[in-house]
Structure formats: structure tokens, C-alpha cells
Write a protein that holds these residues in place. Structure first.
Motif, PDB file in Angstrom:
ATOM      1  N   ASN A 161       7.223   7.467  10.055  1.00  0.00           N
ATOM      2  CA  ASN A 161       7.471   6.134   9.494  1.00  0.00           C
ATOM      3  C   ASN A 161       6.951   5.046  10.442  1.00  0.00           C
ATOM      4  O   ASN A 161       6.348   4.069  10.003  1.00  0.00           O
ATOM      5  N   GLN A 162       7.178   5.213  11.730  1.00  0.00           N
ATOM      6  CA  GLN A 162       6.677   4.237  12.701  1.00  0.00           C
ATOM      7  C   GLN A 162       5.150   4.209  12.714  1.00  0.00           C
ATOM      8  O   GLN A 162       4.542   3.146  12.832  1.00  0.00           O
ATOM      9  N   LEU A 163       4.523   5.374  12.594  1.00  0.00           N
ATOM     10  CA  LEU A 163       3.065   5.426  12.545  1.00  0.00           C
ATOM     11  C   LEU A 163       2.524   4.695  11.322  1.00  0.00           C
ATOM     12  O   LEU A 163       1.538   3.971  11.407  1.00  0.00           O
ATOM     13  N   PHE A 164       3.174   4.881  10.166  1.00  0.00           N
ATOM     14  CA  PHE A 164       2.740   4.202   8.948  1.00  0.00           C
ATOM     15  C   PHE A 164       2.870   2.690   9.090  1.00  0.00           C
ATOM     16  O   PHE A 164       1.978   1.944   8.706  1.00  0.00           O
ATOM     17  N   VAL A 165       3.988   2.241   9.649  1.00  0.00           N
ATOM     18  CA  VAL A 165       4.204   0.807   9.847  1.00  0.00           C
ATOM     19  C   VAL A 165       3.135   0.249  10.786  1.00  0.00           C
ATOM     20  O   VAL A 165       2.551  -0.804  10.530  1.00  0.00           O
ATOM     21  N   HIS A 166       2.870   0.955  11.873  1.00  0.00           N
ATOM     22  CA  HIS A 166       1.850   0.523  12.832  1.00  0.00           C
ATOM     23  C   HIS A 166       0.474   0.473  12.162  1.00  0.00           C
ATOM     24  O   HIS A 166      -0.276  -0.488  12.340  1.00  0.00           O
ATOM     25  N   TYR A 167       0.148   1.493  11.392  1.00  0.00           N
ATOM     26  CA  TYR A 167      -1.139   1.542  10.689  1.00  0.00           C
ATOM     27  C   TYR A 167      -1.289   0.353   9.742  1.00  0.00           C
ATOM     28  O   TYR A 167      -2.322  -0.314   9.730  1.00  0.00           O
ATOM     29  N   LEU A 168      -0.242   0.093   8.950  1.00  0.00           N
ATOM     30  CA  LEU A 168      -0.321  -1.006   7.990  1.00  0.00           C
ATOM     31  C   LEU A 168      -0.427  -2.356   8.688  1.00  0.00           C
ATOM     32  O   LEU A 168      -1.163  -3.241   8.244  1.00  0.00           O
ATOM     33  N   LYS A 218      -1.754  -2.923  11.673  1.00  0.00           N
ATOM     34  CA  LYS A 218      -3.095  -3.011  12.238  1.00  0.00           C
ATOM     35  C   LYS A 218      -4.119  -3.298  11.145  1.00  0.00           C
ATOM     36  O   LYS A 218      -5.001  -4.136  11.320  1.00  0.00           O
ATOM     37  N   LYS A 219      -3.976  -2.633  10.021  1.00  0.00           N
ATOM     38  CA  LYS A 219      -4.896  -2.839   8.913  1.00  0.00           C
ATOM     39  C   LYS A 219      -4.801  -4.283   8.400  1.00  0.00           C
ATOM     40  O   LYS A 219      -5.812  -4.912   8.112  1.00  0.00           O
ATOM     41  N   ALA A 220      -3.581  -4.811   8.293  1.00  0.00           N
ATOM     42  CA  ALA A 220      -3.398  -6.191   7.828  1.00  0.00           C
ATOM     43  C   ALA A 220      -4.038  -7.159   8.822  1.00  0.00           C
ATOM     44  O   ALA A 220      -4.650  -8.147   8.414  1.00  0.00           O
ATOM     45  N   GLU A 240      -6.628  -6.578  10.780  1.00  0.00           N
ATOM     46  CA  GLU A 240      -8.081  -6.463  10.657  1.00  0.00           C
ATOM     47  C   GLU A 240      -8.583  -7.178   9.404  1.00  0.00           C
ATOM     48  O   GLU A 240      -9.650  -7.772   9.420  1.00  0.00           O
ATOM     49  N   GLU A 241      -7.819  -7.138   8.333  1.00  0.00           N
ATOM     50  CA  GLU A 241      -8.228  -7.778   7.084  1.00  0.00           C
ATOM     51  C   GLU A 241      -8.215  -9.305   7.197  1.00  0.00           C
ATOM     52  O   GLU A 241      -9.010  -9.976   6.583  1.00  0.00           O
ATOM     53  N   THR A 242      -7.309  -9.843   8.009  1.00  0.00           N
ATOM     54  CA  THR A 242      -7.246 -11.297   8.169  1.00  0.00           C
ATOM     55  C   THR A 242      -8.393 -11.805   9.028  1.00  0.00           C
ATOM     56  O   THR A 242      -8.725 -12.980   8.970  1.00  0.00           O
ATOM     57  N   LYS A 243      -9.020 -10.940   9.828  1.00  0.00           N
ATOM     58  CA  LYS A 243     -10.142 -11.343  10.681  1.00  0.00           C
ATOM     59  C   LYS A 243     -11.435 -11.447   9.886  1.00  0.00           C
ATOM     60  O   LYS A 243     -12.357 -12.094  10.328  1.00  0.00           O
ATOM     61  N   HIS A 244     -11.501 -10.798   8.728  1.00  0.00           N
ATOM     62  CA  HIS A 244     -12.754 -10.761   7.958  1.00  0.00           C
ATOM     63  C   HIS A 244     -12.861 -11.905   7.005  1.00  0.00           C
ATOM     64  O   HIS A 244     -12.208 -12.605   6.531  1.00  0.00           O
ATOM     65  N   GLU A 250       0.853  -1.176   0.000  1.00  0.00           N
ATOM     66  CA  GLU A 250       0.000   0.000   0.000  1.00  0.00           C
ATOM     67  C   GLU A 250       0.895   1.234   0.000  1.00  0.00           C
ATOM     68  O   GLU A 250       1.963   1.242   0.599  1.00  0.00           O
ATOM     69  N   SER A 251       0.462   2.264  -0.676  1.00  0.00           N
ATOM     70  CA  SER A 251       1.273   3.475  -0.724  1.00  0.00           C
ATOM     71  C   SER A 251       0.463   4.667  -0.237  1.00  0.00           C
ATOM     72  O   SER A 251      -0.766   4.648  -0.235  1.00  0.00           O
ATOM     73  N   PHE A 252       1.182   5.665   0.191  1.00  0.00           N
ATOM     74  CA  PHE A 252       0.597   6.912   0.650  1.00  0.00           C
ATOM     75  C   PHE A 252       1.142   8.031  -0.226  1.00  0.00           C
ATOM     76  O   PHE A 252       2.317   8.026  -0.589  1.00  0.00           O
ATOM     77  N   VAL A 253       0.290   8.985  -0.550  1.00  0.00           N
ATOM     78  CA  VAL A 253       0.721  10.122  -1.359  1.00  0.00           C
ATOM     79  C   VAL A 253       0.604  11.378  -0.515  1.00  0.00           C
ATOM     80  O   VAL A 253      -0.465  11.686   0.017  1.00  0.00           O
ATOM     81  N   LEU A 254       1.722  12.054  -0.369  1.00  0.00           N
ATOM     82  CA  LEU A 254       1.747  13.330   0.328  1.00  0.00           C
ATOM     83  C   LEU A 254       2.168  14.385  -0.686  1.00  0.00           C
ATOM     84  O   LEU A 254       3.311  14.391  -1.140  1.00  0.00           O
ATOM     85  N   SER A 255       1.260  15.251  -1.030  1.00  0.00           N
ATOM     86  CA  SER A 255       1.567  16.281  -2.024  1.00  0.00           C
ATOM     87  C   SER A 255       2.291  17.457  -1.376  1.00  0.00           C
ATOM     88  O   SER A 255       2.003  17.817  -0.228  1.00  0.00           O
ATOM     89  N   ASP A 256       3.205  18.029  -2.126  1.00  0.00           N
ATOM     90  CA  ASP A 256       3.918  19.241  -1.692  1.00  0.00           C
ATOM     91  C   ASP A 256       4.634  19.064  -0.355  1.00  0.00           C
ATOM     92  O   ASP A 256       4.742  19.999   0.429  1.00  0.00           O
ATOM     93  N   PHE A 257       5.113  17.877  -0.078  1.00  0.00           N
ATOM     94  CA  PHE A 257       5.815  17.608   1.174  1.00  0.00           C
ATOM     95  C   PHE A 257       7.313  17.658   0.907  1.00  0.00           C
ATOM     96  O   PHE A 257       7.814  16.975   0.019  1.00  0.00           O
ATOM     97  N   LEU A 258       8.015  18.467   1.665  1.00  0.00           N
ATOM     98  CA  LEU A 258       9.466  18.566   1.539  1.00  0.00           C
ATOM     99  C   LEU A 258      10.109  17.976   2.778  1.00  0.00           C
ATOM    100  O   LEU A 258       9.588  18.116   3.878  1.00  0.00           O
TER     101      LEU A 258
END
Length: 64
Positions: free
Chosen positions: A47-54, A56-58, A60-64, A1-9
Motif C-alpha cells: 500500500n505504501q509503494l502504491f501511494v508513493h508511486y501515485l 511520484k506520477k502526479a 511528474e504529470e504536473t511538470k509537463h 487510478e486503479s490497479f488490477v491484481l488477478s488471482d490475488f488472495l
């Protein structure tokens, strides 16, 4: 999964670490050095937040 952050420096840490001592001293004297380190710390936390989010999301998807 990818995230897009526009105009981020972001500071390139490798290039930052390669700066000449005089340039780093100038950044310190002008008040930017602390902001740069806060920014780099923030990037690491994001970066740690993104890893944690992914993970957690993975889980939740395995429970369904």
C-alpha cells in the motif's frame, strides 16, 4: 487510478483478529502464524509503494 491484481488472495485482518484464541494457537502450532503476520506486513508495504508511486506520477504529470 486503479490497479488490477488477478488471482490475488489476502488475509482479512479484521476477521483474523476476531479468530478464537484456540484457532490462533492452532495456526501457531502448525507454523502458519508467522507467515500470516509476514503477509499482513507485506500488504502494508505494498500500500505504501502504491501511494508513493501515485504521488511520484502526479508530480511528474504536473511538470509537463
Amino acid at each position: 487510478e486503479s490497479f488490477v491484481l488477478s488471482d490475488f488472495l489476502a488475509v482479512d485482518e479484521e476477521k483474523f483478529l476476531a479468530l478464537a484464541d484456540e484457532h490462533v494457537l492452532d495456526l501457531h502450532r502448525s507454523g502458519f502464524l508467522g507467515w500470516i503476520y509476514a503477509h499482513l506486513t507485506s500488504l502494508g508495504n505494498a500500500n505504501q509503494l502504491f501511494v508513493h508511486y501515485l504521488a511520484k506520477k502526479a508530480g511528474e504529470e504536473t511538470k509537463h
